[in-house]
Enzyme design. Sequence first.
Site, PDB file in Angstrom:
ATOM      1  N   GLU A 136       0.844  -1.149  -0.051  1.00 13.98           N
ATOM      2  CA  GLU A 136       0.257  -0.115  -0.127  1.00 13.98           C
ATOM      3  C   GLU A 136       0.354   0.941   0.254  1.00 13.98           C
ATOM      4  O   GLU A 136       0.435   1.920   0.646  1.00 13.98           O
ATOM      5  CB  GLU A 136      -0.486   0.140   0.995  1.00 13.98           C
ATOM      6  CG  GLU A 136      -1.954  -1.048   1.463  1.00 13.98           C
ATOM      7  CD  GLU A 136      -3.166  -1.473   2.372  1.00 13.98           C
ATOM      8  OE1 GLU A 136      -2.789  -0.509   3.503  1.00 13.98           O
ATOM      9  OE2 GLU A 136      -3.572  -2.337   2.667  1.00 13.98           O
ATOM     10  N   ASN A 176       2.171  -5.304  -3.423  1.00 17.78           N
ATOM     11  CA  ASN A 176       0.608  -5.660  -2.561  1.00 17.78           C
ATOM     12  C   ASN A 176      -0.171  -3.947  -2.910  1.00 17.78           C
ATOM     13  O   ASN A 176       0.458  -3.437  -1.287  1.00 17.78           O
ATOM     14  CB  ASN A 176       0.277  -6.469  -1.323  1.00 17.78           C
ATOM     15  CG  ASN A 176      -0.639  -6.714  -1.567  1.00 17.78           C
ATOM     16  OD1 ASN A 176      -1.407  -7.239  -2.453  1.00 17.78           O
ATOM     17  ND2 ASN A 176      -1.209  -6.758  -0.030  1.00 17.78           N
ATOM     18  N   HIS A 228     -11.040  -6.116  -2.419  1.00 15.27           N
ATOM     19  CA  HIS A 228     -11.754  -6.174  -1.502  1.00 15.27           C
ATOM     20  C   HIS A 228     -11.849  -4.968  -2.593  1.00 15.27           C
ATOM     21  O   HIS A 228     -12.507  -3.731  -2.014  1.00 15.27           O
ATOM     22  CB  HIS A 228     -11.786  -5.139  -0.633  1.00 15.27           C
ATOM     23  CG  HIS A 228     -10.025  -5.724   0.037  1.00 15.27           C
ATOM     24  ND1 HIS A 228     -10.501  -6.757   1.555  1.00 15.27           N
ATOM     25  CD2 HIS A 228      -8.865  -4.873   0.734  1.00 15.27           C
ATOM     26  CE1 HIS A 228      -9.210  -7.345   2.356  1.00 15.27           C
ATOM     27  NE2 HIS A 228      -8.268  -6.386   1.871  1.00 15.27           N
ATOM     28  N   GLU A 263      -5.927 -10.664  -0.889  1.00 14.61           N
ATOM     29  CA  GLU A 263      -7.446 -10.495  -0.018  1.00 14.61           C
ATOM     30  C   GLU A 263      -8.803 -10.341  -0.606  1.00 14.61           C
ATOM     31  O   GLU A 263      -9.330  -9.601   0.041  1.00 14.61           O
ATOM     32  CB  GLU A 263      -7.034  -8.566   0.713  1.00 14.61           C
ATOM     33  CG  GLU A 263      -5.472  -8.906   1.168  1.00 14.61           C
ATOM     34  CD  GLU A 263      -4.505  -8.059   1.879  1.00 14.61           C
ATOM     35  OE1 GLU A 263      -5.381  -7.045   2.204  1.00 14.61           O
ATOM     36  OE2 GLU A 263      -3.602  -6.997   1.632  1.00 14.61           O
ATOM     37  N   ASP A 284     -12.887 -10.097  -1.329  1.00 19.57           N
ATOM     38  CA  ASP A 284     -14.034 -10.754  -0.705  1.00 19.57           C
ATOM     39  C   ASP A 284     -15.136  -9.628  -0.978  1.00 19.57           C
ATOM     40  O   ASP A 284     -14.202  -8.466  -1.988  1.00 19.57           O
ATOM     41  CB  ASP A 284     -13.927  -9.779   0.965  1.00 19.57           C
ATOM     42  CG  ASP A 284     -12.869  -8.835   1.481  1.00 19.57           C
ATOM     43  OD1 ASP A 284     -13.477  -8.041   0.319  1.00 19.57           O
ATOM     44  OD2 ASP A 284     -12.550  -8.738   2.136  1.00 19.57           O
TER      45      ASP A 284
HETATM   46  O1  G2I Z   1      -7.944  -3.626   6.014  1.00 16.17           O
HETATM   47  C1  G2I Z   1      -7.682  -4.353   5.599  1.00 16.17           C
HETATM   48  C2  G2I Z   1      -6.200  -5.235   4.504  1.00 16.17           C
HETATM   49  C3  G2I Z   1      -6.350  -4.291   3.989  1.00 16.17           C
HETATM   50  N1  G2I Z   1      -5.174  -4.711   3.151  1.00 16.17           N
HETATM   51  C4  G2I Z   1      -4.019  -5.089   4.030  1.00 16.17           C
HETATM   52  C5  G2I Z   1      -4.009  -6.633   5.371  1.00 16.17           C
HETATM   53  O2  G2I Z   1      -3.401  -6.237   6.316  1.00 16.17           O
HETATM   54  C6  G2I Z   1      -5.242  -5.635   5.713  1.00 16.17           C
HETATM   55  O3  G2I Z   1      -5.910  -6.624   6.763  1.00 16.17           O
HETATM   56  C7  G2I Z   1      -6.515  -6.083   8.271  1.00 16.17           C
HETATM   57  C8  G2I Z   1      -6.994  -6.989   8.638  1.00 16.17           C
HETATM   58  O4  G2I Z   1      -7.469  -8.193   8.171  1.00 16.17           O
HETATM   59  C9  G2I Z   1      -7.665  -6.160  10.464  1.00 16.17           C
HETATM   60  O5  G2I Z   1      -7.698  -8.024  11.146  1.00 16.17           O
HETATM   61  O6  G2I Z   1      -5.622  -4.960   8.591  1.00 16.17           O
HETATM   62  C10 G2I Z   1      -6.070  -4.868   9.733  1.00 16.17           C
HETATM   63  C11 G2I Z   1      -5.268  -3.591  10.495  1.00 16.17           C
HETATM   64  O7  G2I Z   1      -4.273  -2.562   9.073  1.00 16.17           O
HETATM   65  C12 G2I Z   1      -6.270  -5.556  10.673  1.00 16.17           C
HETATM   66  O8  G2I Z   1      -7.437  -4.547  12.058  1.00 16.17           O
HETATM   67  C13 G2I Z   1      -6.537  -4.887  13.429  1.00 16.17           C
HETATM   68  C14 G2I Z   1      -7.074  -3.768  13.853  1.00 16.17           C
HETATM   69  O9  G2I Z   1      -7.360  -3.097  13.350  1.00 16.17           O
HETATM   70  C15 G2I Z   1      -6.963  -4.351  15.774  1.00 16.17           C
HETATM   71  O10 G2I Z   1      -7.178  -3.147  16.391  1.00 16.17           O
HETATM   72  C16 G2I Z   1      -5.985  -6.037  15.735  1.00 16.17           C
HETATM   73  O11 G2I Z   1      -5.838  -5.687  17.372  1.00 16.17           O
HETATM   74  O12 G2I Z   1      -6.692  -6.477  13.503  1.00 16.17           O
HETATM   75  C17 G2I Z   1      -5.676  -5.922  15.120  1.00 16.17           C
HETATM   76  C18 G2I Z   1      -4.987  -7.385  15.371  1.00 16.17           C
HETATM   77  O13 G2I Z   1      -6.921  -8.038  15.694  1.00 16.17           O
END
Ligand code: G2I
Length: 356
Positions: A170, A212, A249, A278, A280
Amino acid sequence: MIDSCQRNNRPRSTARRRAALALAAVGLLAAAGAVVLPVAASAGTTLGASAAERGRYFGAAVAANKLSDSAYTTILNREFNSVTPENEMKIDATEPQQGQFTFTNADRIVSHARSRGMSVRGHTLAWHSQQPGWMQNMSGSALRQAMLNHVTQVATHFRGQVVAWDVVNEAFADGGSGARRDSNLQRTGNDWIEAAFRAARAADPGAKLCYNDYNTDDWTHAKTQAVYNMVRDFKQRGVPIDCVGLQSHFNSGSPYPGNYRTTLSSFAALGVDVQITELDIQNAPADTYRNVVNDCLAVARCTGITVWGIRDSDSWRADQNPLLFTSSGAKKPAYDAVLAALNGGTTPPTTPPTTG
Ligand code: G2I
């Protein structure tokens, strides 16, 4: 002397008789409603097996804290042959204090996957987001050095275990500028991305190295073109890059574009693999999932698809119900569409033919 015709005569007629018998048997069974004739010679019954038959993988983002949920692991182990740790390989997870690396949760996922024959995508080595506090507060050459050390240490730890790394995630701005995203990493100098790729290659020469991003699906968008130009430049100058990840996404604000296949094939034409990393889709429309799979299958260098979670309840956008399994683990219509597309060739109709 026996000529080739005589030599082959007997086996050929035996084979013909066997084929005729087999056809008759299938015909009888089909007439009795006992068998469904398969659309492909060896149609798979799971996403991973069917993708493998097309020379591709089908993966899911996996969270370490769900590996103790047997409903979750039942689906994971049955359906998928690739895994991406959803958060466990990110910078804040792997280097919470500078120079102190923690791989426990990432290792759990890697070991779960590899012991079951699944491959692992690494996500992600350098990103403006999910940086630990110590890194957020750094800048300039100290940050550049810390970033490179992070890339080196993490890629070295997983050397030989990760088939593809999202080395940089990103790094481009949204909107029409086509510019790099402003971040502390970007402010260390425009060459931070290629420096990260070179460090990753040195640490794990066997891993495919990917760039990515999201909102890079529509071929006409400035962000897509900007990433394309960077990859073309890297290939021309010999910067080590092997693949481009399209997060994909999709939702009402960022819908599946009709030119998605053009985007996939255009990146592939630069000499890199393309991976849907990724996926969805808001409300999981079967037609859109089918189109995405068919677009990937139509591009030889589209090597695999990863959905960003397993059940709707596992999604970062759970309110959009964007995945292939319901929160209780049932297969959704989108699942059937994806499996059929994987089994059925590259160009099945967008809408199912009417019957009767
Ligand atoms: O945002 C969707 C994805 C976009 N592309 C990069 C990916 O790395 C990203 O994944 C998401 C995860 O699916 C989430 O699970 O990235 C988020 C953070 O940028 C993730 O969220 C985080 C929460 O913000 C936190 O509060 C939490 O502690 O997940 C963490 C672990 O559960």
